[in-house]
Motif scaffolding. Structure first.
Motif, PDB file in Angstrom:
ATOM      1  N   THR A  25       0.829  -1.200   0.000  1.00 51.79           N
ATOM      2  CA  THR A  25       0.000   0.000   0.000  1.00 51.79           C
ATOM      3  C   THR A  25       0.864   1.251   0.000  1.00 51.79           C
ATOM      4  OG1 THR A  25      -1.801  -1.137   1.145  1.00 51.79           O
ATOM      5  CG2 THR A  25      -1.780   1.261   1.278  1.00 51.79           C
ATOM      6  N   LEU A  26       1.924   1.256   0.811  1.00 48.35           N
ATOM      7  CA  LEU A  26       2.816   2.406   0.843  1.00 48.35           C
ATOM      8  C   LEU A  26       3.486   2.628  -0.514  1.00 48.35           C
ATOM      9  CD1 LEU A  26       4.428   1.951   4.361  1.00 48.35           C
ATOM     10  CD2 LEU A  26       2.877   3.769   3.646  1.00 48.35           C
ATOM     11  N   VAL A  27       3.884   1.561  -1.177  1.00 49.05           N
ATOM     12  CA  VAL A  27       4.508   1.684  -2.502  1.00 49.05           C
ATOM     13  C   VAL A  27       3.528   2.300  -3.496  1.00 49.05           C
ATOM     14  CG1 VAL A  27       5.363   0.342  -4.467  1.00 49.05           C
ATOM     15  CG2 VAL A  27       6.193  -0.155  -2.172  1.00 49.05           C
ATOM     16  N   VAL A  28       2.301   1.813  -3.513  1.00 47.82           N
ATOM     17  CA  VAL A  28       1.302   2.296  -4.470  1.00 47.82           C
ATOM     18  C   VAL A  28       0.955   3.757  -4.208  1.00 47.82           C
ATOM     19  CG1 VAL A  28      -1.106   2.030  -5.182  1.00 47.82           C
ATOM     20  CG2 VAL A  28       0.354   0.025  -4.962  1.00 47.82           C
ATOM     21  N   VAL A  29       0.742   4.134  -2.950  1.00 53.22           N
ATOM     22  CA  VAL A  29       0.360   5.512  -2.634  1.00 53.22           C
ATOM     23  C   VAL A  29       1.520   6.461  -2.908  1.00 53.22           C
ATOM     24  CG1 VAL A  29      -0.375   7.071  -0.794  1.00 53.22           C
ATOM     25  CG2 VAL A  29      -1.392   4.814  -0.984  1.00 53.22           C
ATOM     26  N   ARG A  30       2.728   6.065  -2.574  1.00 56.18           N
ATOM     27  CA  ARG A  30       3.880   6.924  -2.859  1.00 56.18           C
ATOM     28  C   ARG A  30       4.065   7.127  -4.359  1.00 56.18           C
ATOM     29  NH1 ARG A  30       7.452   4.097   1.896  1.00 56.18           N
ATOM     30  NH2 ARG A  30       6.726   5.476   3.579  1.00 56.18           N
ATOM     31  N   ASP A  31       3.799   6.096  -5.122  1.00 54.20           N
ATOM     32  CA  ASP A  31       3.864   6.228  -6.579  1.00 54.20           C
ATOM     33  C   ASP A  31       2.789   7.197  -7.080  1.00 54.20           C
ATOM     34  OD1 ASP A  31       4.893   5.420  -9.211  1.00 54.20           O
ATOM     35  OD2 ASP A  31       2.922   4.456  -9.435  1.00 54.20           O
ATOM     36  N   ALA A  32       1.596   7.115  -6.515  1.00 50.77           N
ATOM     37  CA  ALA A  32       0.514   8.029  -6.909  1.00 50.77           C
ATOM     38  C   ALA A  32       0.860   9.474  -6.539  1.00 50.77           C
ATOM     39  CB  ALA A  32      -0.796   7.608  -6.248  1.00 50.77           C
ATOM     40  N   ILE A  33       1.488   9.675  -5.373  1.00 52.43           N
ATOM     41  CA  ILE A  33       1.907  11.022  -4.976  1.00 52.43           C
ATOM     42  C   ILE A  33       2.915  11.572  -5.980  1.00 52.43           C
ATOM     43  CG2 ILE A  33       3.204  12.324  -3.234  1.00 52.43           C
ATOM     44  CD1 ILE A  33       1.918  10.470  -1.109  1.00 52.43           C
ATOM     45  N   ASP A  34       3.889  10.759  -6.369  1.00 54.81           N
ATOM     46  CA  ASP A  34       4.894  11.203  -7.345  1.00 54.81           C
ATOM     47  C   ASP A  34       4.269  11.519  -8.698  1.00 54.81           C
ATOM     48  OD1 ASP A  34       6.864  10.946  -5.425  1.00 54.81           O
ATOM     49  OD2 ASP A  34       7.526   8.965  -6.130  1.00 54.81           O
ATOM     50  N   LYS A  35       3.338  10.703  -9.153  1.00 55.68           N
ATOM     51  CA  LYS A  35       2.672  10.965 -10.430  1.00 55.68           C
ATOM     52  C   LYS A  35       1.834  12.237 -10.368  1.00 55.68           C
ATOM     53  CE  LYS A  35       2.601   6.211 -12.033  1.00 55.68           C
ATOM     54  NZ  LYS A  35       1.798   5.017 -12.310  1.00 55.68           N
ATOM     55  N   TYR A  36       1.152  12.452  -9.259  1.00 54.16           N
ATOM     56  CA  TYR A  36       0.372  13.680  -9.071  1.00 54.16           C
ATOM     57  C   TYR A  36       1.298  14.887  -9.177  1.00 54.16           C
ATOM     58  CZ  TYR A  36      -2.803  17.030  -6.803  1.00 54.16           C
ATOM     59  OH  TYR A  36      -3.603  18.109  -6.517  1.00 54.16           O
ATOM     60  N   HIS A  37       2.428  14.831  -8.489  1.00 55.92           N
ATOM     61  CA  HIS A  37       3.373  15.948  -8.504  1.00 55.92           C
ATOM     62  C   HIS A  37       3.933  16.178  -9.903  1.00 55.92           C
ATOM     63  CE1 HIS A  37       7.315  17.952  -7.865  1.00 55.92           C
ATOM     64  NE2 HIS A  37       6.579  18.694  -7.049  1.00 55.92           N
ATOM     65  N   ALA A  38       4.224  15.107 -10.626  1.00 50.36           N
ATOM     66  CA  ALA A  38       4.752  15.244 -11.985  1.00 50.36           C
ATOM     67  C   ALA A  38       3.711  15.846 -12.930  1.00 50.36           C
ATOM     68  CB  ALA A  38       5.212  13.882 -12.501  1.00 50.36           C
ATOM     69  N   ASP A  39       2.447  15.487 -12.764  1.00 51.19           N
ATOM     70  CA  ASP A  39       1.394  15.980 -13.658  1.00 51.19           C
ATOM     71  C   ASP A  39       0.928  17.392 -13.303  1.00 51.19           C
ATOM     72  OD1 ASP A  39       1.471  13.580 -14.985  1.00 51.19           O
ATOM     73  OD2 ASP A  39      -0.343  12.772 -14.048  1.00 51.19           O
ATOM     74  N   ILE A  40       0.712  17.647 -12.022  1.00 52.14           N
ATOM     75  CA  ILE A  40       0.115  18.899 -11.570  1.00 52.14           C
ATOM     76  C   ILE A  40       1.180  19.966 -11.286  1.00 52.14           C
ATOM     77  CG2 ILE A  40      -1.439  19.942  -9.827  1.00 52.14           C
ATOM     78  CD1 ILE A  40      -2.806  17.840 -11.574  1.00 52.14           C
ATOM     79  N   GLY A  41       2.359  19.530 -10.857  1.00 53.08           N
ATOM     80  CA  GLY A  41       3.410  20.478 -10.508  1.00 53.08           C
ATOM     81  C   GLY A  41       3.374  20.926  -9.064  1.00 53.08           C
ATOM     82  N   ALA A  42       2.544  20.308  -8.256  1.00 52.46           N
ATOM     83  CA  ALA A  42       2.450  20.617  -6.830  1.00 52.46           C
ATOM     84  C   ALA A  42       2.164  19.317  -6.085  1.00 52.46           C
ATOM     85  CB  ALA A  42       1.339  21.621  -6.572  1.00 52.46           C
TER      86      ALA A  42
ATOM     87  N   THR B 152       3.295  22.794   3.021  1.00 51.09           N
ATOM     88  CA  THR B 152       1.958  22.332   2.656  1.00 51.09           C
ATOM     89  C   THR B 152       2.075  21.201   1.646  1.00 51.09           C
ATOM     90  OG1 THR B 152       1.781  23.941   0.862  1.00 51.09           O
ATOM     91  CG2 THR B 152       0.934  24.596   3.032  1.00 51.09           C
ATOM     92  N   GLY B 153       1.131  20.323   1.698  1.00 47.57           N
ATOM     93  CA  GLY B 153       1.106  19.207   0.768  1.00 47.57           C
ATOM     94  C   GLY B 153       1.612  17.927   1.399  1.00 47.57           C
ATOM     95  N   VAL B 154       1.419  16.862   0.655  1.00 42.13           N
ATOM     96  CA  VAL B 154       1.849  15.540   1.110  1.00 42.13           C
ATOM     97  C   VAL B 154       3.012  15.099   0.231  1.00 42.13           C
ATOM     98  CG1 VAL B 154       1.181  13.142   1.448  1.00 42.13           C
ATOM     99  CG2 VAL B 154      -0.473  14.954   1.864  1.00 42.13           C
ATOM    100  N   TRP B 155       4.186  14.999   0.813  1.00 38.82           N
ATOM    101  CA  TRP B 155       5.376  14.549   0.106  1.00 38.82           C
ATOM    102  C   TRP B 155       5.573  13.040   0.304  1.00 38.82           C
ATOM    103  CZ3 TRP B 155      10.428  13.349   2.287  1.00 38.82           C
ATOM    104  CH2 TRP B 155      11.414  13.177   1.320  1.00 38.82           C
ATOM    105  N   ASP B 156       5.200  12.572   1.489  1.00 38.10           N
ATOM    106  CA  ASP B 156       5.330  11.159   1.836  1.00 38.10           C
ATOM    107  C   ASP B 156       4.293  10.856   2.913  1.00 38.10           C
ATOM    108  OD1 ASP B 156       6.267   8.573   1.897  1.00 38.10           O
ATOM    109  OD2 ASP B 156       8.156   9.026   2.899  1.00 38.10           O
TER     110      ASP B 156
END
Length: 129
Positions: free
Chosen positions: A50-67, A107-111
């Motif tokens: 679960t941690l691997v999947v959510v961390r990957d989603a956080i990274d993809k969100y940051h790459a797409d949105i820029g925040a 602000t935001g979720v990095w990890d």
């Protein structure tokens, strides 16, 4: 009437039943601890995945949105996750500990880490994963 036991004496004796119950109890005392250990290990493996999947989603969100996402609900809203992740150790989806991005405005979720107390089978704390 046939030779041997009569209809009134058919069945198991008390000693036979006690022997069978003793055998069953012995087998259960061997199997039960292994079963519960297996459950604990499967919860730990599920938490790691679960941690691997959510961390990957956080990274993809940051790459797409820029925040960084403001919370995990943003990942669900933007369809990076289907639903809020479930912590198998605490058995809750609201026990996650967010880590803010380093060097930013905080602000935001990095990890994220599990909010579970205690340690895993390997001696590490769940909150440190």
């Amino acid at each position: 009437m046939s030779a041997g036991r009569s209809a009134a004496t058919r069945g198991f004796t008390l000693v036979e039943l006690l022997v069978v119950l003793a055998i069953i109890a012995t087998l259960m005392s061997i199997a039960a601890p292994r079963y519960f250990e297996h459950l604990d290990r499967s919860r730990e493996a599920s938490l790691r995945q679960t941690l691997v999947v959510v961390r990957d989603a956080i990274d993809k969100y940051h790459a797409d949105i820029g925040a960084w996402p403001p919370d995990l609900d943003a990942l669900v809203t933007k369809r990076y996750l289907r639903k809020l992740p479930f912590d198998p150790i605490t058995e809750r989806s609201d026990s996650w500990q967010y880590v803010a991005p380093p060097g930013g405005d905080g602000t935001g979720v990095w990890d994220l880490h599990s909010g579970a107390e205690g340690t895993a089978k390997d001696g590490t704390r769940y909150a440190d994963w």
